[in-house]
Design a protein around this motif. Structure first.
Motif, PDB file in Angstrom:
ATOM      1  N   ASN A 153       7.096  18.359   9.597  1.00 54.69           N
ATOM      2  CA  ASN A 153       7.105  19.435  10.597  1.00 54.69           C
ATOM      3  C   ASN A 153       7.513  18.963  11.989  1.00 54.69           C
ATOM      4  OD1 ASN A 153       4.936  18.024  11.577  1.00 54.69           O
ATOM      5  ND2 ASN A 153       3.424  19.622  11.122  1.00 54.69           N
ATOM      6  N   GLY A 154       7.939  17.700  12.142  1.00 50.68           N
ATOM      7  CA  GLY A 154       8.411  17.206  13.421  1.00 50.68           C
ATOM      8  C   GLY A 154       7.417  16.352  14.173  1.00 50.68           C
ATOM      9  N   GLY A 155       6.173  16.328  13.770  1.00 53.05           N
ATOM     10  CA  GLY A 155       5.188  15.486  14.449  1.00 53.05           C
ATOM     11  C   GLY A 155       5.224  14.053  13.920  1.00 53.05           C
ATOM     12  N   PRO A 213      -2.359  -3.058   7.476  1.00 48.24           N
ATOM     13  CA  PRO A 213      -1.854  -2.692   8.806  1.00 48.24           C
ATOM     14  C   PRO A 213      -1.778  -1.176   8.976  1.00 48.24           C
ATOM     15  CG  PRO A 213      -0.266  -4.058   7.605  1.00 48.24           C
ATOM     16  CD  PRO A 213      -1.389  -3.755   6.676  1.00 48.24           C
ATOM     17  N   ASP A 214      -1.727  -0.761  10.228  1.00 45.07           N
ATOM     18  CA  ASP A 214      -1.593   0.667  10.528  1.00 45.07           C
ATOM     19  C   ASP A 214      -0.241   1.169  10.025  1.00 45.07           C
ATOM     20  OD1 ASP A 214      -4.020   0.453  11.770  1.00 45.07           O
ATOM     21  OD2 ASP A 214      -3.192   0.411  13.799  1.00 45.07           O
ATOM     22  N   ALA A 215      -0.215   2.418   9.608  1.00 44.72           N
ATOM     23  CA  ALA A 215       1.026   3.052   9.151  1.00 44.72           C
ATOM     24  C   ALA A 215       1.356   4.199  10.100  1.00 44.72           C
ATOM     25  CB  ALA A 215       0.857   3.574   7.732  1.00 44.72           C
ATOM     26  N   SER A 216       2.631   4.352  10.409  1.00 45.09           N
ATOM     27  CA  SER A 216       3.044   5.472  11.255  1.00 45.09           C
ATOM     28  C   SER A 216       4.449   5.892  10.865  1.00 45.09           C
ATOM     29  CB  SER A 216       2.993   5.079  12.740  1.00 45.09           C
ATOM     30  OG  SER A 216       3.899   4.031  12.989  1.00 45.09           O
ATOM     31  N   GLY A 217       4.763   7.134  11.166  1.00 46.11           N
ATOM     32  CA  GLY A 217       6.086   7.646  10.864  1.00 46.11           C
ATOM     33  C   GLY A 217       6.190   9.126  11.151  1.00 46.11           C
ATOM     34  N   PRO A 258      10.084   6.622   1.677  1.00 42.66           N
ATOM     35  CA  PRO A 258       8.626   6.624   1.851  1.00 42.66           C
ATOM     36  C   PRO A 258       8.172   5.383   2.627  1.00 42.66           C
ATOM     37  CG  PRO A 258       9.207   7.113  -0.421  1.00 42.66           C
ATOM     38  CD  PRO A 258      10.472   6.713   0.265  1.00 42.66           C
ATOM     39  N   ILE A 259       7.215   5.581   3.508  1.00 47.55           N
ATOM     40  CA  ILE A 259       6.706   4.485   4.326  1.00 47.55           C
ATOM     41  C   ILE A 259       5.507   3.846   3.638  1.00 47.55           C
ATOM     42  CG2 ILE A 259       5.604   3.906   6.535  1.00 47.55           C
ATOM     43  CD1 ILE A 259       7.353   6.117   7.780  1.00 47.55           C
ATOM     44  N   PHE A 265       0.901  -1.142   0.000  1.00 44.05           N
ATOM     45  CA  PHE A 265       0.000   0.000   0.000  1.00 44.05           C
ATOM     46  C   PHE A 265       0.944   1.196   0.000  1.00 44.05           C
ATOM     47  CE2 PHE A 265      -3.947   1.879   2.300  1.00 44.05           C
ATOM     48  CZ  PHE A 265      -3.853   3.025   1.558  1.00 44.05           C
ATOM     49  N   GLU A 266       1.047   1.870  -1.139  1.00 47.52           N
ATOM     50  CA  GLU A 266       2.060   2.896  -1.371  1.00 47.52           C
ATOM     51  C   GLU A 266       1.753   4.214  -0.665  1.00 47.52           C
ATOM     52  OE1 GLU A 266       4.784   2.269  -3.198  1.00 47.52           O
ATOM     53  OE2 GLU A 266       4.154   0.312  -3.949  1.00 47.52           O
ATOM     54  N   GLU A 267       2.661   4.636   0.180  1.00 54.55           N
ATOM     55  CA  GLU A 267       2.668   5.945   0.829  1.00 54.55           C
ATOM     56  C   GLU A 267       1.298   6.402   1.345  1.00 54.55           C
ATOM     57  OE1 GLU A 267       5.257   8.913  -1.078  1.00 54.55           O
ATOM     58  OE2 GLU A 267       5.482   7.401  -2.665  1.00 54.55           O
ATOM     59  N   PRO A 268       0.754   5.734   2.352  1.00 54.19           N
ATOM     60  CA  PRO A 268      -0.553   6.147   2.870  1.00 54.19           C
ATOM     61  C   PRO A 268      -0.577   7.591   3.376  1.00 54.19           C
ATOM     62  CG  PRO A 268       0.394   4.386   4.213  1.00 54.19           C
ATOM     63  CD  PRO A 268       1.292   4.584   3.053  1.00 54.19           C
ATOM     64  N   ALA A 269       0.540   8.093   3.927  1.00 51.19           N
ATOM     65  CA  ALA A 269       0.563   9.480   4.412  1.00 51.19           C
ATOM     66  C   ALA A 269       0.321  10.465   3.261  1.00 51.19           C
ATOM     67  CB  ALA A 269       1.895   9.770   5.096  1.00 51.19           C
ATOM     68  N   ARG A 270       0.970  10.247   2.134  1.00 49.64           N
ATOM     69  CA  ARG A 270       0.794  11.138   0.982  1.00 49.64           C
ATOM     70  C   ARG A 270      -0.642  11.089   0.463  1.00 49.64           C
ATOM     71  NH1 ARG A 270       0.532  10.259  -4.151  1.00 49.64           N
ATOM     72  NH2 ARG A 270       1.297   8.132  -3.969  1.00 49.64           N
ATOM     73  N   ILE A 271      -1.237   9.905   0.461  1.00 42.92           N
ATOM     74  CA  ILE A 271      -2.596   9.754  -0.065  1.00 42.92           C
ATOM     75  C   ILE A 271      -3.603  10.559   0.748  1.00 42.92           C
ATOM     76  CG2 ILE A 271      -4.466   8.061  -0.376  1.00 42.92           C
ATOM     77  CD1 ILE A 271      -2.294   6.095  -1.309  1.00 42.92           C
ATOM     78  N   VAL A 272      -3.402  10.647   2.073  1.00 40.24           N
ATOM     79  CA  VAL A 272      -4.331  11.426   2.899  1.00 40.24           C
ATOM     80  C   VAL A 272      -3.881  12.881   3.064  1.00 40.24           C
ATOM     81  CG1 VAL A 272      -5.236   9.418   4.130  1.00 40.24           C
ATOM     82  CG2 VAL A 272      -3.297  10.668   5.090  1.00 40.24           C
ATOM     83  N   GLY A 273      -2.836  13.289   2.353  1.00 44.90           N
ATOM     84  CA  GLY A 273      -2.427  14.687   2.337  1.00 44.90           C
ATOM     85  C   GLY A 273      -1.425  15.092   3.400  1.00 44.90           C
ATOM     86  N   LEU A 274      -0.716  14.130   3.993  1.00 46.78           N
ATOM     87  CA  LEU A 274       0.307  14.456   4.995  1.00 46.78           C
ATOM     88  C   LEU A 274       1.684  14.398   4.355  1.00 46.78           C
ATOM     89  CD1 LEU A 274      -1.060  12.321   7.959  1.00 46.78           C
ATOM     90  CD2 LEU A 274      -1.335  14.777   7.594  1.00 46.78           C
ATOM     91  N   GLN A 275       2.591  15.282   4.810  1.00 46.95           N
ATOM     92  CA  GLN A 275       3.940  15.334   4.276  1.00 46.95           C
ATOM     93  C   GLN A 275       4.885  14.566   5.199  1.00 46.95           C
ATOM     94  OE1 GLN A 275       4.929  16.721   1.299  1.00 46.95           O
ATOM     95  NE2 GLN A 275       6.887  15.762   1.734  1.00 46.95           N
ATOM     96  N   GLN A 276       5.338  13.410   4.745  1.00 46.24           N
ATOM     97  CA  GLN A 276       6.296  12.615   5.506  1.00 46.24           C
ATOM     98  C   GLN A 276       7.655  13.296   5.440  1.00 46.24           C
ATOM     99  OE1 GLN A 276       6.659   8.503   4.217  1.00 46.24           O
ATOM    100  NE2 GLN A 276       8.775   8.465   4.919  1.00 46.24           N
ATOM    101  N   ARG A 277       8.488  13.058   6.448  1.00 43.65           N
ATOM    102  CA  ARG A 277       9.832  13.644   6.465  1.00 43.65           C
ATOM    103  C   ARG A 277      10.576  13.227   5.195  1.00 43.65           C
ATOM    104  NH1 ARG A 277      12.668  12.731  11.790  1.00 43.65           N
ATOM    105  NH2 ARG A 277      11.098  14.221  12.424  1.00 43.65           N
TER     106      ARG A 277
END
Length: 150
Positions: free
Chosen positions: A141-143, A133-137, A92-93, A75-87
């Motif tokens: 911005n540091g969060g 599975p859940d994705a985290s990273g 890419p996670i 599942f490619e880059e879930p953070a990007r898909i929901v509009g979050l900027q990963q470090r």
């Protein structure tokens, strides 16, 4: 002499058994298959899998079919898909998703006598169960981000 006749009869029966068994029409087919679902990268690239399928012959022209397929994919880059900027400094996670698909169909064959091809028309339904599975990273911005997919 009786032994020779018995052996001859037994050998003849064994030799004829496959021909007699083959003469009976098989009503059920079972097999394995490879599956490839094409995808454009959001949320997944091409998805390879495998499955088990079968046909039950209702008549010369009608069959019922069923299949159970399984696949595992990124599942490619879930953070990007929901509009979050990963470090940016990190890779890419992605998360490894799994799917199981159950399907059933009915099909009607159309073939010409002594034809080399057999055409068929089918209609069916399927249900897929997908586990992501859940994705985290870390965020740019540091969060942190935590994404649960249902």
């Amino acid at each position: 002499m009786r032994r020779r006749v018995s052996r001859t009869l037994l050998a003849s029966a064994l030799a004829l058994f496959p021909a007699l068994a083959g003469a009976q029409e098989e009503r059920f087919d079972l097999g394995v298959r490879a599956v490839l679902m094409a995808a454009d990268g959001e949320p997944a690239n091409d998805i390879p899998g495998y499955g088990l399928f079968g046909h039950y012959r209702l008549s010369d022209r009608w069959k019922l079919g069923f299949a159970v397929d399984t696949a595992e994919y990124d599942f490619e880059e879930p953070a990007r898909i929901v509009g979050l900027q990963q470090r940016q400094s990190l890779e890419p996670i992605d998360v490894l998703a799994e799917s199981t698909t159950f399907s059933a169909w009915i099909e009607r064959t159309f073939s010409r006598p002594q034809g080399r091809t057999e055409w068929f028309l089918g209609a069916g339904l399927g249900f897929a169960s997908i586990d992501v599975p859940d994705a985290s990273g870390p965020l740019e911005n540091g969060g942190q981000f935590f994404i649960t997919t249902e």
